[in-house]
Write a protein that holds these residues in place. Structure first.
Motif, PDB file in Angstrom:
ATOM      1  N   PHE A  15       0.840  -1.136  -0.342  1.00 43.79           N
ATOM      2  CA  PHE A  15       0.398  -0.056   0.329  1.00 43.79           C
ATOM      3  C   PHE A  15       0.608   1.214  -0.071  1.00 43.79           C
ATOM      4  N   GLN A  16       0.944   2.611  -1.390  1.00 40.02           N
ATOM      5  CA  GLN A  16       1.268   3.514  -0.938  1.00 40.02           C
ATOM      6  C   GLN A  16       1.134   4.558  -1.400  1.00 40.02           C
ATOM      7  N   PRO A  17       0.917   4.990  -0.187  1.00 40.33           N
ATOM      8  CA  PRO A  17       0.175   6.545   0.029  1.00 40.33           C
ATOM      9  C   PRO A  17       1.113   7.641  -1.020  1.00 40.33           C
ATOM     10  N   PHE A  18       0.461   8.760  -1.617  1.00 42.61           N
ATOM     11  CA  PHE A  18       1.530   9.469  -2.231  1.00 42.61           C
ATOM     12  C   PHE A  18       1.373  11.027  -1.738  1.00 42.61           C
ATOM     13  N   HIS A  19       3.129  10.902  -0.817  1.00 41.61           N
ATOM     14  CA  HIS A  19       3.155  12.442  -0.226  1.00 41.61           C
ATOM     15  C   HIS A  19       3.233  13.176  -1.200  1.00 41.61           C
ATOM     16  N   ASN A  20       4.415  12.756  -2.560  1.00 36.00           N
ATOM     17  CA  ASN A  20       4.536  13.597  -3.375  1.00 36.00           C
ATOM     18  C   ASN A  20       4.796  12.613  -5.067  1.00 36.00           C
ATOM     19  N   ALA A  21       4.791  13.989  -6.285  1.00 39.70           N
ATOM     20  CA  ALA A  21       4.773  12.565  -7.615  1.00 39.70           C
ATOM     21  C   ALA A  21       5.809  12.162  -7.672  1.00 39.70           C
ATOM     22  N   MET A  22       6.841  11.625  -6.320  1.00 33.23           N
ATOM     23  CA  MET A  22       7.942  10.450  -7.303  1.00 33.23           C
ATOM     24  C   MET A  22       7.639   9.486  -7.569  1.00 33.23           C
ATOM     25  N   LYS A  23       7.456   8.808  -8.921  1.00 33.26           N
ATOM     26  CA  LYS A  23       7.172   7.311  -8.481  1.00 33.26           C
ATOM     27  C   LYS A  23       8.387   6.083  -8.607  1.00 33.26           C
ATOM     28  N   ASN A  24       8.888   7.038  -7.392  1.00 31.03           N
ATOM     29  CA  ASN A  24      10.932   5.552  -7.549  1.00 31.03           C
ATOM     30  C   ASN A  24      10.504   4.380  -7.145  1.00 31.03           C
ATOM     31  N   THR A  25       9.343   4.239  -6.900  1.00 32.89           N
ATOM     32  CA  THR A  25       8.831   2.682  -7.024  1.00 32.89           C
ATOM     33  C   THR A  25       8.926   2.056  -8.042  1.00 32.89           C
ATOM     34  N   GLU A  26       8.531   2.496  -8.886  1.00 31.63           N
ATOM     35  CA  GLU A  26       7.601   1.736 -10.158  1.00 31.63           C
ATOM     36  C   GLU A  26       8.811   0.643 -10.176  1.00 31.63           C
ATOM     37  N   GLY A  27       8.482  -0.501 -10.903  1.00 21.50           N
ATOM     38  CA  GLY A  27       9.287  -1.413 -11.284  1.00 21.50           C
ATOM     39  C   GLY A  27       9.815  -2.126 -10.692  1.00 21.50           C
ATOM     40  N   LEU A  28       9.875  -1.957  -9.372  1.00 22.69           N
ATOM     41  CA  LEU A  28      10.628  -2.430  -8.146  1.00 22.69           C
ATOM     42  C   LEU A  28      10.218  -3.300  -7.635  1.00 22.69           C
ATOM     43  N   VAL A  29       9.305  -3.804  -7.928  1.00 24.19           N
ATOM     44  CA  VAL A  29       8.683  -5.010  -7.211  1.00 24.19           C
ATOM     45  C   VAL A  29       8.517  -6.542  -8.585  1.00 24.19           C
ATOM     46  N   LYS A  30       9.152  -7.069  -8.188  1.00 22.99           N
ATOM     47  CA  LYS A  30       9.105  -8.180  -9.247  1.00 22.99           C
ATOM     48  C   LYS A  30       8.131  -9.377  -8.683  1.00 22.99           C
ATOM     49  N   ASN A  31       7.607  -9.655  -7.731  1.00 25.04           N
ATOM     50  CA  ASN A  31       6.985 -11.290  -7.649  1.00 25.04           C
ATOM     51  C   ASN A  31       5.641 -11.001  -7.957  1.00 25.04           C
ATOM     52  N   LYS A  32       5.099 -10.677  -9.211  1.00 25.17           N
ATOM     53  CA  LYS A  32       3.910 -11.016  -9.813  1.00 25.17           C
ATOM     54  C   LYS A  32       2.330 -11.116  -9.153  1.00 25.17           C
TER      55      LYS A  32
END
Length: 495
Positions: A15-32
């Motif tokens: 669960f990822q609440p955004f406090h700013n618009a930096m989507k720096n977790t995109e692509g990090l999660v590998k397990n589908k």
């Protein structure tokens, strides 16, 4: 962490609440199999219009590392960044209900932003605090770790046994204001969370210490040796995969001729939050002087902006890249030294690559990360303000490229990390599953942690012993003063 837990057969929701618009977790999660829920607040479009914060003031500001200013300015600035999204989330009954209906067994919460602990409390489920840095003293204290004074150095301090009086005084000074900063940041969040929920909530320290364990990103074979308790679990290294690091694949074709130009190549990167192109001109001039004085060394510099005019100022042995394949370059034998800001991610990568590093910390936990790696002998902690000193920088880089001790020590550390008795991923899973089975366990926190500072450090006993000793010494002194008078008096009578 989500990948590791999911790979061991657990159902994971991120669960990822955004406090700013930096989507720096995109692509990090590998397990589908991991469910990812991004929570976009109502003002997210407004956040997207804002320029991404990169904090250029940290480059050359003495004030930003001033403990007193940090203690009173940083908490309000950071808590203010969290407040708007956190308050909306706590009032969003639809989202909270959907989360609660998933019937989670446990909630894992990052300690820097504490809203998650109160959501877990609302759901009535156990939670486990985690820290993405090596340590966060105010939370370590909650789980029984004694003071770190003397066990790891602070900025401008030497470590024991070289530390003198002023080093210890500096440690106390910085620790005092650092604790104020951390406590204030959590308390400010506690205040707006209570206001958003609309009723009294548990005091943040009382709430968080209910967890049976606290997970940190420290690795005991890399970090300083600090006394701790079984409740504090160190899993630093879970992001490292030695098999993948040995087989990172081919570098992009553009790098092969660059790496083949000279016998030695140096990689320079200051991370993603602090940008090289925003470096002060006098710092850049120092680097240019260093480039020119080392024509037999190739430099690959992560420089995030196309700048034709700046490129013209650089000698031919310098290659600017807006992005670099850092793990692949660190695994290449032709790269001799890594110049880095000392973020914990880069610190881990360079430690597990067996590569020497020039650590140039900019802010936050980076100075301690630099000292942490330096003590193993394969890295040098370098003052950022000395970047403008091209001569000193040149000598340092030349020493690291030519002196084999740095590579030997780096390889020795890699062997240690590769053969540590307990794999960090296994350590994480064993403790996580243990905590899920025994969520009410509190016996690993020393009982003395529940008393005040006077009883904890036996200050009353010490004061009593000092007082009694002083009184005894006083009476002994008085008696000894009278003895010569009596002796002389008796001798006079005898004569």
């Amino acid at each position: 962490m989500a990948d590791v837990i999911a790979d061991h057969g657990h159902n994971v929701t991120l669960f990822q609440p955004f406090h700013n618009a930096m989507k720096n977790t995109e692509g990090l999660v590998k397990n589908k199999n991991i469910e990812i829920i991004n929570y976009y607040p109502d003002h997210f479009e407004e956040l997207e219009t804002l320029e991404t914060q990169t904090f250029p003031m940290f480059w050359d500001s003495h004030l930003m590392n001033n403990p007193i200013l940090q203690a009173f300015m940083m908490p309000r600035a950071l808590a203010g960044e969290f407040e708007r999204t956190a308050v909306q989330l706590l009032k969003d009954q639809k989202t909270l209900t959907n989360l609660k209906n998933k019937n989670f067994d446990v909630m894992i919460v990052e300690t820097f932003e504490i809203t998650g602990f109160y959501i877990a409390d609302l759901f009535g489920i156990p939670f486990i605090p985690i820290m993405s840095a090596a340590r966060f003293p105010c939370f370590n204290d909650l789980f029984g770790q004694p003071s770190g004074l003397g066990y790891y150095p602070f900025i401008d301090s030497k470590l024991a046994p070289k530390a003198g009086f002023f080093d210890r005084l500096n440690d106390v000074y910085r620790t005092f204001f650092m604790n104020i900063m951390m406590d204030r940041m959590a308390q400010l969040q506690n205040n707006f969370i209570e206001k958003a929920i609309g009723r009294p909530v548990p005091y943040w320290k009382d709430l968080i210490k209910q967890s049976p364990i606290y997970i940190t990103n420290s690795n005991p074979y890399l970090d300083f040796a600090v006394p701790t308790t079984a409740a504090i679990v160190h899993v630093g290294g879970i992001t490292m995969d030695l098999k993948k690091m040995k087989h990172v694949g081919k570098l992009p074709g553009e790098y092969e001729p660059i790496l083949s130009e000279r016998d030695s190549t140096v990689l320079i990167s200051f991370g993603s939050v602090i940008r090289s192109f925003q470096m002060p001109d006098n710092f850049k001039n120092g680097l240019i002087e260093m480039f020119e004085s080392l024509p037999n060394v190739t430099f690959i510099w992560k420089y995030e902006k196309e700048d034709v005019e700046f490129q013209k100022r650089l000698p031919e042995n310098v290659n600017l890249k807006k992005w670099v394949p850092q793990p692949a370059l660190l695994s290449d034998k032709r790269v001799k030294v890594f110049v880095t800001h000392g973020g914990l991610g880069s610190t881990m990568e360079v430690a597990y690559s067996g590569k020497p590093a020039l650590m140039v910390p900019i802010f936050g936990d980076q100075p301690q990360n630099a000292y942490m790696l330096e003590r193993h002998g394969g890295a040098i902690a370098y003052d950022k303000f000395d970047l403008k000193n091209g001569e000193k920088l040149s000598k340092t880089i030349k020493e690291m490229v030519t002196n084999p001790k740095y590579e030997e020590n780096s390889k020795a550390l890699l062997r240690i990390l590769s053969n540590q008795p307990i794999d960090p991923k296994l350590n994480l899973m064993k403790h996580l599953e243990f905590a899920m089975e025994f969520p009410n366990l509190r016996s690993q926190v020393p009982a003395i942690n529940h008393v005040g500072i006077i009883a904890h450090y036996y200050l009353d006993v010490i004061a009593f012993l000092v007082l009694v000793t002083s009184i005894l010494l006083y009476f002994v002194f008085r008696i000894l003063r009278k003895l010569p008078i009596r002796i002389v008096s008796k001798k006079a009578k005898a004569e």
